[in-house]
Design a protein around this motif. Structure first.
Motif: not given
Length: 126
Positions: A67-69, A90-94, A121-125
């Protein structure tokens, strides 16, 4: 204060501010809920790359759900290539944004997730 001491103090303060303001990067991984970790995903913060591993010859595919912001998700990344294989996404995240994910097993042909196999679930940056 002499010019050299003022420069040293200013340079040191600037370095401390830059270090404190730098975003934290953390690579992470998660497995399916089974004790053998039949499916696994890793997230590399630098470059925002997921790798999804199928680690058991059980007839199921490993599936990454993320899931994305901006509210998008779950987005699926399937590894249906069999035991011992991996697939990259390969994602393109800010920089500094987050991604939340979990790993499950599923049936690739019908795109059905086996909910009882989903790991935490886990959240990473990025």
């Amino acid at each position: 204060m002499t010019g050299l001491r003022r420069f040293t103090l200013t340079a040191g303060l600037a370095a401390a501010i830059l270090a404190a303001g730098a975003p934290a990067y953390a690579d992470s991984s998660r497995c399916t809920s089974d004790s053998g970790c039949a499916g696994k995903a890793t997230f590399a913060s630098y470059g925002e790359v997921f790798t999804v591993y199928d680690q058991k010859a059980d007839g199921h595919s490993a599936a990454l759900l993320y899931w994305l912001p901006d509210g998008v998700g779950p987005i699926y990344v399937w590894n249906h290539s069999g035991n011992g294989t991996s697939v990259k996404a390969d994602l393109e995240l800010p920089e500094g944004s987050w991604v939340t994910y979990r790993v499950c097993l599923g049936e690739y042909g019908t795109k059905q997730i086996i909910a009882s196999t989903c790991g935490a679930t886990i959240t990473d940056y990025a």
